[in-house]
Design a protein around this motif. Structure first.
Motif, short mmCIF file in Angstrom:
data_model
loop_
_atom_site.label_atom_id
_atom_site.label_comp_id
_atom_site.label_asym_id
_atom_site.label_seq_id
_atom_site.Cartn_x
_atom_site.Cartn_y
_atom_site.Cartn_z
N MET A 1 -16.95 -13.49 61.31
CA MET A 1 -15.99 -14.68 60.26
C MET A 1 -14.47 -14.93 61.17
N SER A 2 -13.79 -16.23 61.54
CA SER A 2 -12.35 -15.99 62.24
C SER A 2 -11.77 -15.15 60.93
N GLN A 3 -10.05 -15.00 62.25
CA GLN A 3 -9.14 -14.58 61.15
C GLN A 3 -8.67 -15.35 60.71
N PHE A 4 -8.49 -16.95 60.15
CA PHE A 4 -8.40 -18.06 59.54
C PHE A 4 -9.05 -17.82 58.30
N ILE A 5 -10.43 -17.26 58.20
CA ILE A 5 -11.57 -17.20 57.26
C ILE A 5 -10.93 -15.96 56.22
N VAL A 6 -10.77 -14.96 57.10
CA VAL A 6 -10.59 -13.82 56.57
C VAL A 6 -8.84 -13.80 55.78
N ASN A 7 -8.05 -14.58 56.17
CA ASN A 7 -6.86 -14.78 55.83
C ASN A 7 -7.06 -16.05 54.63
N CYS A 8 -7.93 -16.12 54.58
CA CYS A 8 -8.10 -17.10 53.56
C CYS A 8 -8.27 -16.36 52.23
N ILE A 9 -9.56 -15.74 52.50
CA ILE A 9 -10.08 -14.66 51.35
C ILE A 9 -8.67 -13.54 51.01
N ARG A 10 -8.80 -12.84 51.80
CA ARG A 10 -7.20 -12.67 51.64
C ARG A 10 -6.37 -13.20 50.21
N TYR A 11 -6.23 -14.10 51.09
CA TYR A 11 -4.86 -14.86 50.08
C TYR A 11 -5.52 -15.12 48.59
N ILE A 12 -6.70 -15.59 48.26
CA ILE A 12 -7.08 -16.40 47.70
C ILE A 12 -7.44 -14.97 46.61
N VAL A 13 -7.96 -13.67 47.14
CA VAL A 13 -7.91 -12.23 46.78
C VAL A 13 -6.50 -11.22 46.17
N THR A 14 -5.91 -11.62 46.86
CA THR A 14 -4.72 -11.21 46.59
C THR A 14 -3.61 -11.88 44.85
N GLN A 15 -3.81 -13.26 45.65
CA GLN A 15 -3.49 -13.87 45.09
C GLN A 15 -3.81 -14.34 43.10
N SER A 16 -5.23 -14.29 43.19
CA SER A 16 -5.66 -13.85 41.84
C SER A 16 -5.98 -12.43 40.76
N LEU A 17 -6.07 -11.06 42.49
CA LEU A 17 -6.04 -10.31 41.42
C LEU A 17 -4.34 -10.33 40.69
#
Length: 433
Positions: A1-17
């Motif tokens: 998994m690319s670092q870009f996808i990891v950061n996208c997931i992190r951003y979505i999860v963090t902001q949503s929670l």
């Protein structure tokens, strides 16, 4: 998994929670925590005060299960960050009280809580949004779209503004307000819990009720470590020590964003390169001096290289040192704001700035006002100068110049203008409103 996808997931999860957590009802209680999952600094001493004063239900949150268990054994309420109760209280507490960022407690569930940042230092070096150079610059001032995305994804908690901070002077209040992008009206003008605690709860007095005595006994252990003061007393007796020296250099944040472990090798240890520890140890033994070596938590691993020298003790794993600062005879530091706290003690202060040019270019700059500050003690750039000073100190404890003494008085007035405002009363008032 690319670092870009990891950061996208992190951003979505963090902001949503973070967004969803803001809809939870909050009750009058405080969740508290500390950087690096420690039990230390301002939040620790406010927590201990609230345990005795019963001002508010105070709950300690940490990612360290061993620490949490030891606090529970001492009779305190504490939970691990991702336990059911840890999550529940993080979602429902009215107050977040921390030393650095909301992640000291839980960065995902703080929306809707009143956030009280007690901070862990004084604004000598540029902090947060005032940082204008070094590796931390792109955290607060990303320039490209890529850097802005990385900053938003990886450094969410650094961007969450506190509702209140404490400041012991107008200078500190002004600098904190600018660095954290809040108003000076959000500042509580008072001293720090970490320096006020042992004045409010004097370890040696016999005043107060039994509950107060029991609380003081608990605090002396500097949970969860052994009684540090007893350790120092024992070492002084064993080694016939006449003077206790605390060496606490600043964190060299040029490696702040580095994850490559090879950069942490002993060969890159700036302290081993700058100090002849064999010669220093021999001098300490001859002078009946004990040196406590205290590195910043981000550099604590570097202290492992000097643990075998007589009369030098690595205390980098201690939760904090505020229990013993009144028993220190000399503080050696460099660019650390710790010396500002030590202005309130009897300890002499010297500055050992062995990497002055490199530090100024690779690490955060100091605030401009700091260039005009009077020096609280001698400044050395070579180990031989420092070693000679220690030898002279062993022969004459009153070697601090009249100029340095005058400067200390001026600095104390600059930084501790509101020290007389009892911090515990001020913070009690805030959470009782």
């Amino acid at each position: 998994m690319s670092q870009f996808i990891v950061n996208c997931i992190r951003y979505i999860v963090t902001q949503s929670l973070y967004f969803i957590g803001g809809f939870c009802p909050r009750s009058r209680k405080a969740v508290m925590g500390c950087y690096k999952n420690k039990f230390a600094d301002n939040s620790k001493y406010l927590f201990l005060h609230w345990q005795q004063a019963l001002t508010i239900r105070a709950i300690w949150i940490s990612g360290d299960k061993v620490l949490v268990n030891q606090l529970v054994e001492q009779g305190y309420e504490a939970y691990t960050r991702w336990s059911f109760k840890g999550i529940y209280h993080a979602l429902t507490a009215k107050y977040y009280v921390y030393n650095s960022y909301i992640g000291d407690i839980n960065q995902y569930f703080a929306r809707g809580a009143i956030k009280i940042n007690l901070w862990h230092g004084s604004p000598l070096k540029r902090i947060e949004f005032d940082i204008n150079n070094g590796p931390l610059f792109k955290v607060y001032h990303p320039q490209t779209l890529h850097d802005k995305f990385i900053s938003a994804a990886q450094y969410h908690q650094q961007k969450v503004r506190p509702d209140h901070m404490i400041a012991p002077s107008d200078l500190v209040a002004r600098l904190f307000a600018g660095a954290f992008r809040i108003s000076e009206q959000q500042m509580i003008l008072t001293g720090n819990p970490r320096t006020d605690y042992y004045q409010a709860y004097n370890k040696s007095n016999n005043q107060g009720n039994n509950q107060g005595k029991n609380q003081i006994q608990k605090s002396q252990q500097n949970i969860p470590l052994p009684d540090q003061q007893s350790l120092i007393d024992e070492l002084k007796l064993i080694n016939n020590v006449k003077q206790v020296i605390l060496y606490a250099p600043s964190w060299r944040d040029s490696s702040a964003l580095t994850t490559d472990s090879s950069n942490k090798a002993a060969s890159a240890n700036p302290y081993v390169n700058a100090i002849d520890f064999t010669a220093l140890s021999a001098s300490l033994v001859d002078n009946n001096q004990l040196l406590l070596f205290r590195l910043h938590p981000n550099e604590a691993h570097l202290a492992n290289d000097i643990q075998h020298f007589p009369n030098i003790i690595n205390i980098s794993d201690w939760q904090d040192t505020y229990e013993i600062i009144n028993d220190v005879d000399l503080l050696i530091t460099d660019y650390s704001s710790l010396y500002i706290d030590m202005l309130q003690t009897k300890a002499d202060i010297v500055f050992f700035q062995f990497d002055q040019q490199a530090y100024q270019s690779d690490s955060r700059q100091c605030y401009p006002y700091a260039d005009d500050l009077p020096m609280a003690g001698e400044v050395f750039t070579e180990f031989a100068q420092l070693n000679l000073y220690l030898s002279n100190l062993s022969q004459n404890t009153n070697i601090s110049s009249l100029t340095n003494k005058k400067n200390r008085t001026e600095l104390a007035q600059l930084y501790w203008q509101y020290q007389h405002n009892d911090c515990f009363k001020q913070l009690d008032k805030l959470v009782s409103a």
